[in-house]
Design a protein around this motif. Structure first.
Motif, PDB file in Angstrom:
ATOM      1  N   UNK A 142      30.548  37.044  51.981  1.00 19.32           N
ATOM      2  CA  UNK A 142      31.929  37.314  51.602  1.00 19.32           C
ATOM      3  C   UNK A 142      32.501  36.199  50.727  1.00 19.32           C
ATOM      4  N   UNK A 143      32.027  35.012  50.948  1.00 18.28           N
ATOM      5  CA  UNK A 143      32.466  33.902  50.101  1.00 18.28           C
ATOM      6  C   UNK A 143      32.021  34.136  48.671  1.00 18.28           C
ATOM      7  N   UNK A 144      30.781  34.565  48.489  1.00 15.37           N
ATOM      8  CA  UNK A 144      30.261  34.843  47.155  1.00 15.37           C
ATOM      9  C   UNK A 144      31.012  36.001  46.509  1.00 15.37           C
ATOM     10  N   UNK A 145      31.273  37.051  47.286  1.00 13.51           N
ATOM     11  CA  UNK A 145      32.019  38.201  46.752  1.00 13.51           C
ATOM     12  C   UNK A 145      33.424  37.794  46.332  1.00 13.51           C
ATOM     13  N   UNK A 146      34.046  36.942  47.133  1.00 15.72           N
ATOM     14  CA  UNK A 146      35.398  36.481  46.821  1.00 15.72           C
ATOM     15  C   UNK A 146      35.410  35.673  45.525  1.00 15.72           C
ATOM     16  N   UNK A 147      34.451  34.766  45.369  1.00 15.71           N
ATOM     17  CA  UNK A 147      34.399  33.966  44.148  1.00 15.71           C
ATOM     18  C   UNK A 147      34.157  34.855  42.930  1.00 15.71           C
ATOM     19  N   UNK A 148      33.292  35.863  43.083  1.00 12.51           N
ATOM     20  CA  UNK A 148      33.042  36.790  41.974  1.00 12.51           C
ATOM     21  C   UNK A 148      34.322  37.514  41.575  1.00 12.51           C
ATOM     22  N   UNK A 149      35.101  37.936  42.563  1.00 12.55           N
ATOM     23  CA  UNK A 149      36.368  38.617  42.288  1.00 12.55           C
ATOM     24  C   UNK A 149      37.333  37.703  41.546  1.00 12.55           C
ATOM     25  N   UNK A 150      37.424  36.454  41.979  1.00 10.24           N
ATOM     26  CA  UNK A 150      38.319  35.492  41.319  1.00 10.24           C
ATOM     27  C   UNK A 150      37.873  35.244  39.888  1.00 10.24           C
ATOM     28  N   UNK A 151      36.574  35.067  39.680  1.00  2.60           N
ATOM     29  CA  UNK A 151      36.071  34.813  38.332  1.00  2.60           C
ATOM     30  C   UNK A 151      36.336  36.002  37.409  1.00  2.60           C
ATOM     31  N   UNK A 152      36.172  37.216  37.921  1.00  3.23           N
ATOM     32  CA  UNK A 152      36.447  38.403  37.104  1.00  3.23           C
ATOM     33  C   UNK A 152      37.919  38.483  36.739  1.00  3.23           C
ATOM     34  N   UNK A 153      38.785  38.113  37.676  1.00  2.00           N
ATOM     35  CA  UNK A 153      40.221  38.120  37.394  1.00  2.00           C
ATOM     36  C   UNK A 153      40.568  37.087  36.333  1.00  2.00           C
ATOM     37  N   UNK A 154      39.932  35.914  36.408  1.00  2.00           N
ATOM     38  CA  UNK A 154      40.214  34.848  35.452  1.00  2.00           C
ATOM     39  C   UNK A 154      39.715  35.184  34.045  1.00  2.00           C
ATOM     40  N   UNK A 155      38.824  36.142  33.922  1.00  2.00           N
ATOM     41  CA  UNK A 155      38.357  36.557  32.595  1.00  2.00           C
ATOM     42  C   UNK A 155      39.450  37.283  31.818  1.00  2.00           C
ATOM     43  N   UNK A 156      40.449  37.800  32.523  1.00  2.00           N
ATOM     44  CA  UNK A 156      41.602  38.417  31.858  1.00  2.00           C
ATOM     45  C   UNK A 156      42.446  37.313  31.236  1.00  2.00           C
ATOM     46  N   UNK A 157      42.660  37.389  29.928  1.00  2.00           N
ATOM     47  CA  UNK A 157      43.333  36.322  29.192  1.00  2.00           C
ATOM     48  C   UNK A 157      44.765  36.099  29.655  1.00  2.00           C
TER      49      UNK A 157
END
Length: 630
Positions: free
Chosen positions: A596-611
């Motif tokens: 779940x930690x890995x999934x959470x970080x992936x979600x945050x990184x995907x959100x940060x890709x939005x300019x």
């Protein structure tokens, strides 16, 4: 509850009774570090060794060791070196380096138990060098010379006065001091000039130290320059220091030049230098996007094919980069002619305030092949790396904007409009870079139970989270109630140092209701988690997101330039969101934490890709808590 299996998230550190010096060679060639102990102190590594390009070498010293380290260049197999020679031998064994040579000097556990260190150009200069503490140290006053980087990162050989230059067939290889060159009492501070009062460089026939000091303000320029060149730091039993040769501050190969040199360096960039710069940019591009896939066993023929493919891909990258480089110049020229605006103006005028504008300005500046702008970036990078950009930005930002305006030949009628937009971007870019250095430094500072500040912060964390429960002792099993793994929390901060503690205390103090709510969730018998250990792990995640640049969208979209408190706010958002993420996932037990930690970080990184991303904690500021539905 036993949380030991969560410990793999926390780095472990070996506890020694010695200081640790890591010597790094960032030069594109082999060097031969020389080491000389002061009288009564040993000569580490028998006084010298060979160190290849981009290699490191770690040395353990006694807590009270004192001595100097320098770099030698172009040494033969018999030990004869072009610069820094110590008597035609690789192992100097007590012999010092022949001037001119750049020196890193240190005395550990000196007056008042402080470590003293500096970089000296008193014996001249041969290589860029920097020394700084990197771990297990404590600040005293957080002043300009308190645990900061000492060094000279400028390429003095390229600007050395002709009368001081040491030349070989390959050009200038070193720069002598005035004392070494002229050997007079005035320049050597001896005889009638042997005191600070009688040996002032401003009264010399020619003020050579001013040249060294202007290019390298954090290094000794002559014998009595100690008031602006000596650095101190309170060490611990195993404090870590880095001595770096050819320290790098940006993707270009240009070394530090002061503002006065920008406009004094006209002319095109040499083709080889442009090629090196382009290759470095491609490396950054490919490294950032490369997906690491485990290699499967392959036969030698397959490996040969892979090598051939890699070589082909590399050449394709280079060819495409050359095409892009020159095509981009044509497009920029065409747009400049048609719009009467340079690329930076088009970005600042057409794009709104925020990450989109700042990232494009940063890209445009980094891609510039103007030597003045590349030199400017190196100065700003150096200030951010030294953690001195915040203090000097009232001067650095106007100077940077003024330099860019002159180089780009921007119309004075447009100056004020352009100045405001570009100045804000410059502030954001290099404030972010300093923030990276600040949090990396904080993470390297180990928790010290003898430090009152550390102890008070830890006790404050307990008081904020558990206001109704009195802590019985400093070392007690009660710490496990808020998610530490043992009786003494100090061991859990080994991985993230005081940064992990700062983050937890900030969250518990600023967003007390959210922190207590998360703590109550963490105590659930099935879906709970170790609050403090998870908090430290989220510090590691936040640090990684900021250091690798993923978090730039968030920080550049905020109204203010990034500072340390903004990182704390970023951390609080991650903790708040992770708590909700964990509750929604309803894991079966703590063994699913890594997933779940890995999934959470992936979600945050995907959100940060939005300019347009900017993280905000949008909950009422109350003191209510709730408990996970059972």
């Amino acid at each position: 509850m036993d949380f030991k299996f969560v410990l793999f998230f926390i780095q472990t550190a070996a506890i020694t009774t010695a200081h640790v010096i890591t010597i790094k060679n960032n030069c594109p060639f082999t060097i031969w570090p020389g080491i000389q102990g002061n009288p009564g102190h040993g000569h580490l590594e028998n006084g010298g060794f060979s160190l290849g390009s981009h290699k490191t070498h770690t040395i353990n010293t006694s807590r009270d060791w004192a001595g100097r380290i320098w770099g030698r260049t172009k040494c033969s197999g018999q030990g004869k070196c072009e610069t820094g020679d110590c008597g035609n031998k690789i192992k100097c064994n007590g012999a010092g380096g022949v001037p001119p040579v750049s020196l890193a000097e240190m005395k550990f556990s000196g007056s008042d138990g402080l470590d003293f260190y500096d970089v000296s150009l008193v014996d001249g200069y041969n290589l860029p060098i920097r020394m700084l503490p990197t771990g297990q140290f404590s600040y005293t006053k957080r002043g300009k010379y308190d645990c900061k980087a000492a060094g000279c990162v400028a390429d003095l050989n390229s600007m050395c006065p002709s009368e001081l230059a040491v030349k070989t067939g390959s050009g200038v290889v070193a720069c002598k001091s005035a004392c070494e060159r002229f050997n007079t009492d005035t320049y050597c501070c001896r005889g009638a000039h042997k005191t600070p009062a009688t040996c002032k460089s401003s009264s010399w026939p020619k003020n050579y130290p001013a040249f060294f000091k202007k290019a390298c303000p954090d290094a000794y320029s002559y014998a009595y320059d100690d008031t602006t060149s000596t650095f101190t730091c309170r060490g611990n039993p195993s404090t870590k220091y880095d001595v770096i040769f050819c320290p790098r501050h940006s993707s270009s190969s240009v070394l530090t030049l002061e503002f006065s040199h920008f406009v004094l360096s006209p002319g095109p960039v040499p083709e080889f230098e442009r090629f090196t710069y382009l290759v470095n940019r491609r490396k950054q591009f490919s490294t950032k996007r490369r997906r690491h896939v485990p290699l499967r066993p392959a036969c030698p023929a397959s490996l040969d094919n892979r090598h051939a493919q890699s070589s082909t891909v590399m050449w394709l990258y280079l060819i495409r980069s050359y095409i892009y480089w020159y095509l981009r110049k044509v497009i920029k020229w065409f747009l400049r002619q048609t719009t009467k605006l340079c690329e930076l103006q088009r970005i600042c005028y057409a794009q709104p305030v925020g990450a989109r504008r700042t990232l494009n300005v940063e890209r445009s500046l980094r891609d510039s092949n103007r030597p003045q702008i590349r030199g400017l970036l190196t100065v700003l990078d150096a200030r951010a790396s030294d953690r001195s950009f915040y203090l000097g930005r009232s001067i650095l930002i106007p100077n940077a904007v003024s330099t860019i305006t002159r180089v780009k030949r921007i119309d004075q009628c447009e100056y004020e409009r352009f100045n405001n937009a570009l100045g804000q971007c410059v502030n954001n870019i290099w404030s972010y870079m300093q923030l990276v250095e600040e949090i990396k430094t904080s993470a390297a500072i180990q928790y010290d139970c003898t430090n009152d500040v550390h102890e008070k912060s830890l006790l404050l964390l307990w008081d904020e989270l558990m206001p109704n429960d009195r802590l019985e002792n400093r070392v007690t099993k009660q710490w496990q109630d808020i998610g530490f793994q043992g009786d003494d929390p100090k061991t859990d901060f080994r991985g993230m140092g005081t940064l992990g503690l700062d983050n937890l205390v900030y969250f518990a103090s600023k967003y007390t209701h959210l922190a207590r709510r998360a703590l109550s969730h963490s105590m659930h018998p099935i879906h709970g988690y170790a609050f403090a250990i998870v908090g430290i792990n989220l510090t590691s995640m936040a640090l990684g997101l900021v250091v690798d640049g993923s978090a730039k969208t968030h920080f550049y979209n905020k109204r203010n330039a990034p500072e340390y408190e903004d990182f704390n706010e970023f951390y609080c958002y991650l903790f708040w969101k992770f708590d909700k993420f964990w509750l929604d996932a309803k894991p079966k037990d703590l063994m699913e934490f890594a997933i779940h930690r890995k999934q959470f970080e992936t979600t945050i990184r995907q959100t940060l890709e939005n300019i347009d991303t900017v993280f905000l904690i949008d909950v009422p500021n109350d003191n209510t808590t709730d408990v996970l539905n059972r």
